[in-house]
Design an enzyme around this catalytic site. Structure first.
Site, short mmCIF file in Angstrom:
data_model
loop_
_atom_site.label_atom_id
_atom_site.label_comp_id
_atom_site.label_asym_id
_atom_site.label_seq_id
_atom_site.Cartn_x
_atom_site.Cartn_y
_atom_site.Cartn_z
N ASP A 1 9.29 110.84 50.32
CA ASP A 1 9.56 109.47 50.71
C ASP A 1 10.99 109.13 50.29
O ASP A 1 11.61 109.86 49.52
CB ASP A 1 8.54 108.55 50.03
CG ASP A 1 8.77 107.08 50.38
OD1 ASP A 1 9.09 106.79 51.53
OD2 ASP A 1 8.63 106.25 49.48
N GLU B 1 22.64 92.94 52.25
CA GLU B 1 23.24 91.61 52.35
C GLU B 1 23.49 91.03 50.97
O GLU B 1 24.54 90.44 50.70
CB GLU B 1 22.33 90.68 53.15
CG GLU B 1 22.49 90.80 54.65
CD GLU B 1 21.94 89.58 55.38
OE1 GLU B 1 21.04 88.93 54.82
OE2 GLU B 1 22.41 89.29 56.48
N PHE C 1 21.29 91.03 63.97
CA PHE C 1 21.44 92.48 63.95
C PHE C 1 20.20 93.14 64.54
O PHE C 1 19.08 92.75 64.24
CB PHE C 1 21.65 92.95 62.52
CG PHE C 1 21.73 94.45 62.38
CD1 PHE C 1 22.96 95.08 62.44
CD2 PHE C 1 20.60 95.21 62.21
CE1 PHE C 1 23.05 96.45 62.31
CE2 PHE C 1 20.67 96.58 62.09
CZ PHE C 1 21.90 97.20 62.14
N LYS D 1 23.72 97.09 66.50
CA LYS D 1 24.42 97.60 65.32
C LYS D 1 25.51 96.65 64.83
O LYS D 1 26.54 97.07 64.32
CB LYS D 1 25.03 98.98 65.60
CG LYS D 1 24.00 100.06 65.82
CD LYS D 1 24.65 101.42 65.92
CE LYS D 1 23.61 102.51 66.12
NZ LYS D 1 24.21 103.85 66.21
N ARG E 1 27.55 103.97 52.19
CA ARG E 1 27.13 103.37 53.46
C ARG E 1 28.18 102.33 53.85
O ARG E 1 28.50 101.43 53.07
CB ARG E 1 25.75 102.74 53.30
CG ARG E 1 24.71 103.77 52.95
CD ARG E 1 23.50 103.18 52.26
NE ARG E 1 22.78 102.25 53.11
CZ ARG E 1 21.54 101.87 52.89
NH1 ARG E 1 20.88 102.36 51.85
NH2 ARG E 1 20.93 101.01 53.67
N THR F 1 10.06 108.59 56.05
CA THR F 1 10.19 107.23 55.55
C THR F 1 9.92 106.24 56.66
O THR F 1 10.05 106.55 57.85
CB THR F 1 11.61 107.00 54.98
OG1 THR F 1 11.75 105.65 54.56
CG2 THR F 1 12.67 107.32 56.03
N GLY F 2 9.53 105.06 56.27
CA GLY F 2 9.36 103.98 57.23
C GLY F 2 10.63 103.23 57.51
O GLY F 2 10.64 102.30 58.33
N ASN G 1 2.01 103.78 50.84
CA ASN G 1 2.25 104.39 52.15
C ASN G 1 2.45 105.91 52.05
O ASN G 1 2.53 106.59 53.07
CB ASN G 1 3.47 103.76 52.81
CG ASN G 1 4.72 103.92 51.98
OD1 ASN G 1 4.69 103.88 50.76
ND2 ASN G 1 5.85 104.10 52.64
#
Length: 1427
Positions: free
Chosen positions: A503, A650, A693, A698, A756, A836-837, A991
């Site tokens: 995960d 954010e 978004f 994007k 990122r 992963t979700g 999960n």
């Protein structure tokens, strides 16, 4: 893959069916998914719900909310555990032998003593299994007894029927906890929307069990138990149709329909990372027709009746359909946006009141998890055929003895053989004695399958679990948590793992976003190394950039009411000049940025050199502080600003702007409040619109207008935009090529450091342009046909001719040691897949930062729900990148669609195409990225699954994104069943439970997402980095130890059985024992048991330090080098040879002449005792010779059996026959005085050991492998760091901490023509590794590619990622409110019109100055280079 029919024999087919027998299927009750349901509230059940007896029909009885993940209960424990144990063929054999000895004719010892060892083994194993399951019961009980508030009193009665709970004894054995500790008390605040005056707000009343959240005039006259109230109850007691009240930060106990919330417009925020792995919050809303149910009194009012119709429970985590019907409001729709699912956590919301829709096994999270499996280790599964081989040998030996003995008796009886005297009875004659001899032979040679083997394995594995538990290097002191083996029988599986499924959220990452670097106006700010890793100081005055000017800050309420902030007209002192932004957040500091910001605060003229950079800085941080959906709240006492955002990205960006002095103070309706470092006033911006978004766009944009900027604003509006670099770059205005090139260079640097990225831009627009665009946008939003495309086209019209401001770089903080651990696991040859979700961009970004995706990796993307079918995308990927493996696919591929072919193109890169011949040999390798929708299509049939598996294993790694928990399990099973590979799944949330249970080994991390994964796992660890030592050291050691131990078990028994067998040649094949029966009886229990257990506990073929430094050595375990059928046959052959040497050498030595001084011939027990002593000496010392590290403990275990046998022989020979039945009285007198005895022992030992010793000497001296070489280096240079012999990773970790000095060592990619289903060969050998002679710089980002097979477009990936909820309830609410206010104020913009259309474009750019709070206008001109 599945073999063709007829390719297996009937015996193999039978054995496969036996091996695949699923015990849990006999005891796990199949819970059929019920029909669509109707939940009644304050309404009686319809008559058709009742059967003929007046009781509710079974189809309308709902599951309880009790969850049981344990395997056993009091009733099923004995039968299920016995079935699980008798899956071992050996146990069935032992039972048959024990039953045979209950017949007097075959009895060798007392029948009770014969079956006692089997009973001991079964009992000890059952106790171990019972203890493991007892811990599961305890975990279940803790979950089921979690407290929640349920409506009681006021005449409320739930008409819906729920089945009873299962009874268990566990709760009575658990320590009681106070309810106050289980359930946090809520803040004192009103929950009744009808109360508008603060004086009329009732104070909720609490005790340990009850809560009253409304004001009643007759409270004093009514008994508290009768009044409607919220009563604390256990999760397992919650029923369908119950009203429940959830407070902030509490988990959701069931799938619940939202009636009302504490926030404006009944919005609620939930954290779903336990379901889908996403860290951003999701917004949910209440059903409008139920929003009046805001307290216990309203919920209990019988006039508020309604019923809810829902579809049947299903596993789809992203879909729920239903409706609610009320007498006054009619029918309203119900979907996922109005539902809180079990497993989520309420965040940023004071409280939620809801009605329970689905409970227990009907909830989506539980439907996506499976029952607790009964796992067996691979070594244990491999033992079954070896036991069958030994049973086959035993059958042959017994048949030979029976048949030959029968023939000889029939031949010798007529001749008057003395030993056959009286063999003329009905049950004792030459014709039936063959069958009796056959049965006797079964008992004589029964030790060929040792009964002590399994109890020894259980004991050794228990000790290995203790070794893991007490290892201080995988102990997490911060949480006082040791690594725990919950399934003790899987320790050797840890040493054979080929695929790891992980995960992302909470497993690889800490769910913490940190602002690391930025590029503003072409200038990079990389942060101060000494401060970027420090945690924000608790002192508000020390927690951010402080400027000389003292700026008063309005005090904000500590808790926002809804999404708005309440302001107080008070002034804060100097301590609150710049408020702290959360106490646990990372603080971004850059001394150069600080100086530039201080310089930018003064008034600049257009022609000054620093004007352009000052404008860029101001614009950059203005975009960061305004273009978002975060909520701000300030503690009135401490002045700390707390930002609550749906996305951690954010929050990190807004915090970074606050660190720079651009503090977002909150929102008052549509006014955004901002304080800048140079202004004494709070700047106010009106939010006019948000373009949210999405994964397709994007980018995110906000349209704002400065409302207090004065006449200099000129009525202009600002479009603030942030998004992916390629999306922003293609929308830039002409003339910014130099700035774009500099920013692009910085973006590549940020991406190479695993960060990122996000690109920021803006533009100014006139009021007329916006008004005209707004009308078109409104029309697009209300269009009936092609609405999505029309909205995107109109939005794109506004987001053009942007001014580039810069880019941000955020680190998704990984768990400590994750990149290093993944790099070393990849060196070990283990393939790592991430399931992963999260969204695709997030998953790829994490893949880069964790070393899963290298900087030269080429990414292949397979998307579902696109115009091109998924099978076609996969086939095209095979054809284009691995053409040598696509031949089989082409003949079975589906017909080409009309869209065929889509040419692969490179977009916006400026370099040549990467798509061409020999793509499969690209040095960077390939990473496959598949989304959940594509997996749905891929799992549709077996052919698609085969194509997916073929493509996946050709890639160096696989990332599965947006997958449900059930899909995670299916991916694991695809590899596990399709390749027969050993799999490990690791996760930390609910999960991940299905994936953990589906894998051969499941590892749970005790993280932030609860203990669901740990409760269902086989091993529990605190940090992902501990997985490295768990596999490379403990797993490898356990596998090697257990493998050698089991092989030596079979070997040592074949030595004893071989001696007995050779004696049959000279005893008429009568199945008699050659030496005294006590030597046979004690062979497995005393003489030879200690050495094999010692090897299982203390053998160490390599030090842990070396195994950690050279991960490539793990391939010996991954490839099954320590145990298998070939090694089994070698050990068995060795035992047969040694038994022949022992028997014939000693037998003929004693046969030639008498060994006695008096000349009398020797008695059989005289030379047979020499055989017994020699056999024990050879077996024990050979076991020691097969080990590597002779520690003091191992030496004691090896020698103890030999010493005890000698002592036993001496003592047993001294026993007088009158004292005990013995045939060895005085035997030592003849043995110890005989030279034959003293010469036979060393000679048989040397002759037996010579072949094996010579082989090992040749292997070590003339043909050493990696293992022998590293053993030599380890012994020769014990203090040397051997990591330099390890293969250099494709991504040098040193470059992460020192970007200025990147290092890279080339790797040779394996031949792509290898067999497609072969495991990874990345760690084949360390001997021939070419050590780097010189270092070269890291490859440029242009050497890698990213190809989307759904479109055929190729681009460069720089690690862009921005996570937020797409089309969420909160975003729709904001946009709706803006549209409504816009309609009400229609024409208001016209009153502020101040046309600037007559000016030049540069003039329009200059008017942005007022909006951006700079003293003068600016245009984004490049600063001239210094002369």
């Amino acid at each position: 893959m599945t073999p063709p029919r007829g390719s297996k024999s009937w015996l193999a087919h039978w054995y496969d069916r036996f091996s695949a027998f699923n015990v849990e299927s006999l005891f796990s009750r199949k819970r059929p998914i019920g029909p669509p349901r109707t939940v009644f509230v304050h309404e009686p059940l319809p008559q058709e719900y009742l059967n003929s007896k007046g009781k509710v029909d079974r189809s309308h009885v709902f599951n309880s909310n009790q969850i049981i993940t344990s395997k056993y209960n009091i009733i099923t424990f004995i039968p299920r555990n016995l079935l699980e144990q008798f899956r071992r063929i050996a146990n069935m054999f032992f039972l048959a032998i024990a039953i045979l000895q209950f017949f007097p004719i075959f009895s060798t010892i007392a029948p009770g003593a014969a079956i006692l060892p089997l009973i001991v083994i079964l009992v000890i194993t059952a106790l171990k299994d019972g203890y493991e399951d007892f811990k599961r019961h305890q975990s279940d009980s803790r979950v089921n007894n979690t407290q929640v508030r349920v409506l009681e009193g006021g005449g409320w009665k739930n008409p819906n029927v729920t089945e009873g709970k299962s009874k268990t004894f566990i709760p009575k054995m658990l320590p009681k906890r106070s309810k106050s500790a289980k359930l946090a008390q809520p803040p004192i605040k009103s929950t009744d929307s009808s109360s508008s005056s603060s004086s009329s707000i009732p104070k909720p009343q609490y005790d340990l069990d009850q809560e009253f959240d409304y004001h009643g005039d007759d409270e004093s006259s009514v008994d508290a138990q009768v009044k409607p109230h919220w009563k604390t109850s256990c999760w397992e007691d919650v029923k369908v149709g119950d009203f429940v009240k959830i407070l902030e930060d509490e988990p959701i106990p069931a799938d619940i329909l939202i009636c009302a919330t504490s926030e404006d417009e009944n919005i609620a925020f939930v954290e779903t990372k336990n379901l889908d792995g996403e860290t951003n919050l999701k917004s949910r809303r209440a059903v409008n027709s139920l929003s009046h149910l805001r307290n216990a009194r309203e919920c209990a009012n019988p006039r508020n009746g309604f019923h809810i119709q829902c579809e049947r429970p299903d596993t789809d985590m992203y879909r729920l359909n239903g409706n609610v019907t009320t007498p006054y409001s009619g029918t309203s729709s119900v979907d996922l946006s109005t539902t809180l699912l079990r497993g989520t956590v309420l965040r940023n919301t004071g409280w939620v009141i809801g009605v329970v829709l689905f409970t227990g096994w009907d909830t989506k999270i539980i439907l996506n998890s499976g029952g607790t499996p009964s796992k067996r280790s691979k070594v244990e599964r491999q033992m079954n055929p070896q036991v069958l081989i030994n049973l086959g040998i035993l059958a042959v030996m017994s048949l030979v003895c029976g048949a030959v003995n029968s023939v000889l008796e029939q031949h010798n009886y007529p001749l008057g053989a003395l030993w056959l005297y009286g063999d003329n009875q009905s049950d004792n004659n030459p014709h039936v004695n063959g069958a009796i001899t056959w049965a006797y032979a079964l008992l004589t040679f029964q030790d060929i399958v040792p009964i002590s083997l399994y109890i020894s394995i259980e004991f050794v594995k228990t000790c290995q679990a203790a070794f893991i538990y007490f290892d201080s290097e995988i102990y997490y002191a911060e949480k006082d948590q040791a690594t725990l083996a919950k399934s003790w029988n899987l320790s050797d599986d840890l040493g054979q793992i080929q695929y790891i499924f992980s995960d992302k959220t909470g497993t690889l990452t800490q769910n913490l976003m940190v602002f690391r670097m930025c590029s503003i106006g072409g200038k990079a700010y990389r942060g101060n190394e000494e401060t970027t890793d420090t945690v924000l100081d608790k002192d508000p005055a020390k927690s951010s950039i402080v400027f000389d000017d003292v700026i008063p800050v309005p005090t904000l309420s500590a808790r926002p009411s809804g999404s708005r902030l309440a302001f107080e007209s008070t002034e804060r002192g100097p301590a609150a000049e710049v408020a702290a932004v959360g106490d646990s957040s990372e603080h971004f500091t850059d001394s150069v940025l600080l100086q530039d910001l201080q310089d930018s605060s003064r008034n600049w003229t257009d022609h000054e050199p620093g004007f352009t950079q000052a404008s860029a800085l101001n614009g950059f941080f203005t975009v960061l502080s305004l273009c978002h959906t975060a909520i701000a709240a300030t503690d009135p006492e401490t002045g700390h600003v707390d930002y609550k955002a749906q996305s951690p990205d954010e929050a990190a960006l807004v915090r970074a702007a606050a660190d720079a002095g651009f503090v977002f103070l909150g929102k008052d309706k549509d006014l955004l409040l901002l304080r800048t470092p140079r202004s004494a006033d709070i700047e106010r911006y009106e939010l006019l619109g948000i373009l949210d978004f999405t994964s397709a766009r994007k980018r995110m944009s906000a349209v704002v207008r400065r409302v207090d900027g004065g006449a200099r604003d000129g009525g202009n509006l600002l479009l603030l935009t942030k998004g992916a670099d390629n999306v922003i770059f293609e929308r830039l205005r002409p003339g910014e090529e130099d700035l774009k090139a500099d920013t692009e260079h910085h973006l590549s640097e940020f991406a190479n450091n695993g960060l990122r990225t996000l690109t920021l831009a803006y533009r100014t627009i006139s009021a007329e342009e916006y008004e005209s665009w707004s009308r078109r946008y409104q029309q697009a939003q209300t269009a009936l046909d092609d609405r999505e495309q029309l909205v995107e086209n109109v939005a794109s019209e506004l987001e053009q001719n942007l001014h580039l401001l810069g880019a941000t770089a955020i680190e998704d903080r990984l768990q400590d040691g994750v990149p290093e651990a993944i790099a070393d696991l990849k060196k070990a040859g283990i393939k790592i897949w991430v399931a992963t979700g999260d969204k695709m961009e997030t998953a790829i970004a994490i893949g880069r930062s964790t070393n899963l995706v290298g900087h030269e990796s080429n990414i292949i993307i397979i998307r579902g729900a696109s115009s091109r079918p998924v099978p076609e995308q996969m086939a095209n990927a095979l054809d284009r990148f691995f053409p040598e493996h696509s031949a089989e696919i082409e003949k079975n591929s589906p017909p080409s669609s009309p869209l065929d072919p889509i040419p692969l193109q490179r977009v916006h890169t400026g370099v040549s195409s990467m798509v061409g011949l020999n793509n499969g040999d690209r040095p960077g390798g390939f990473i496959l990225v598949v989304d959940g929708a594509a997996l749905l299509e891929a799992f549709a049939d077996e052919e698609n699954k085969e194509i997916l598996l073929r493509l996946a294993i050709l890639c160096d790694g696989v990332i599965c994104c947006r997958v449900s928990p059930l899909q995670k399990a299916l991916v694991v099973k695809l590899v596990k069943d399709g390749l027969g590979a050993m799999t490990l799944a690791i996760g930390d949330g609910a999960n991940d439970v299905s994936m953990i249970q589906a894998a051969d080994v499941g590892v749970g991390i005790s993280g932030e997402e609860g203990l669901q994964a740990v409760n269902s796992s086989d091993y529990a660890i605190a940090q992902f980095r501990y997985l490295k030592k768990l596999l490379l050291v403990h797993g490898h050691w356990s596998y090697a130890r257990n493998g050698i131990m089991i092989l030596n078990f079979f070997y040592k028994n074949i030595v004893a059985i071989g001696v007995l067998w050779w004696f049959q040649i000279y005893s008429e094949w009568s199945a008699n024992f050659v030496f005294d029966y006590t030597y046979v009886l004690l062979w497995n229990s005393i003489w030879t048991i200690a050495p094999v257990i010692g090897v299982g506990l203390f053998d160490r073929f390599m030090d842990s330090r070396t195994l950690m430094q050279v991960p490539e050595l793990y391939r010996y375990g991954r490839e099954g080098r320590w145990f298998g059928l070939n090694l089994f046959l070698v050990y068995m052959f060795n035992g047969i040879v040694q038994s022949a040497i022992i028997y014939f050498f000693i037998a003929y030595a004693y046969k030639t002449t008498s060994a006695r001084q008096d000349g009398w011939d020797v008695y059989i027990n005289e030379f047979s005792t020499v055989m017994a002593i020699s056999a024990v000496l050879v077996a024990d010392l050979f076991t020691g010779l097969t080990s590597t590290a002779w520690t003091i403990w191992l030496a004691v275990f090896i020698l103890i059996g030999i010493v005890v046998e000698w002592l036993y022989t001496i003592i047993y020979s001294l026993l007088d026959p009158n004292f005990a039945v013995t045939t060895l009285y005085g035997n030592t007198y003849y043995l110890f005085h005989s030279p034959y005895f003293w010469f036979c022992l060393p000679l048989t030992f040397l002759l037996s050991m010579a072949p094996w010793y010579l082989f090992k000497a040749y292997k070590a001296g003339f043909n050493p492998g990696d293992l022998e070489t590293m053993q030599y280096l380890q012994n020769k240079y014990p203090n040397t760091d051997l990591s330099r012999f390890s293969r250099s990773s494709a991504f040098n970790l040193l470059s992460l901490s020192n970007p200025a000095h990147p290092q890279h060592t080339p790797m040779t990619r394996r031949d792509s023509t290898d067999d497609w289903n072969r495991p990874s060969d990345d760690a084949e050998s360390i001997i021939t590794i070419e050590q780097p002679s010189n270092l070269r710089s890291r490859p440029d980002w242009r050497s890698c590619s990213r190809v989307d097979m759904s479109t055929g477009l190729a681009s460069v990936d720089r690690g862009f990622d921005f996570v937020t909820e797409e089309h969420g309830v909160e975003m729709r609410r904001v946009q709706t409110n803006l549209s409504e206010r816009k309609a009400k104020k229609h024409g208001l913009l016209g009153s502020h019109k101040r046309s600037i259309s007559g000016g030049s474009k540069s003039d329009k750019g200059k008017h942005a100055l007022g909006v951006l709070s700079l003293p003068r206008a600016f245009s984004m001109k490049r600063k001239p280079p210094p002369s």
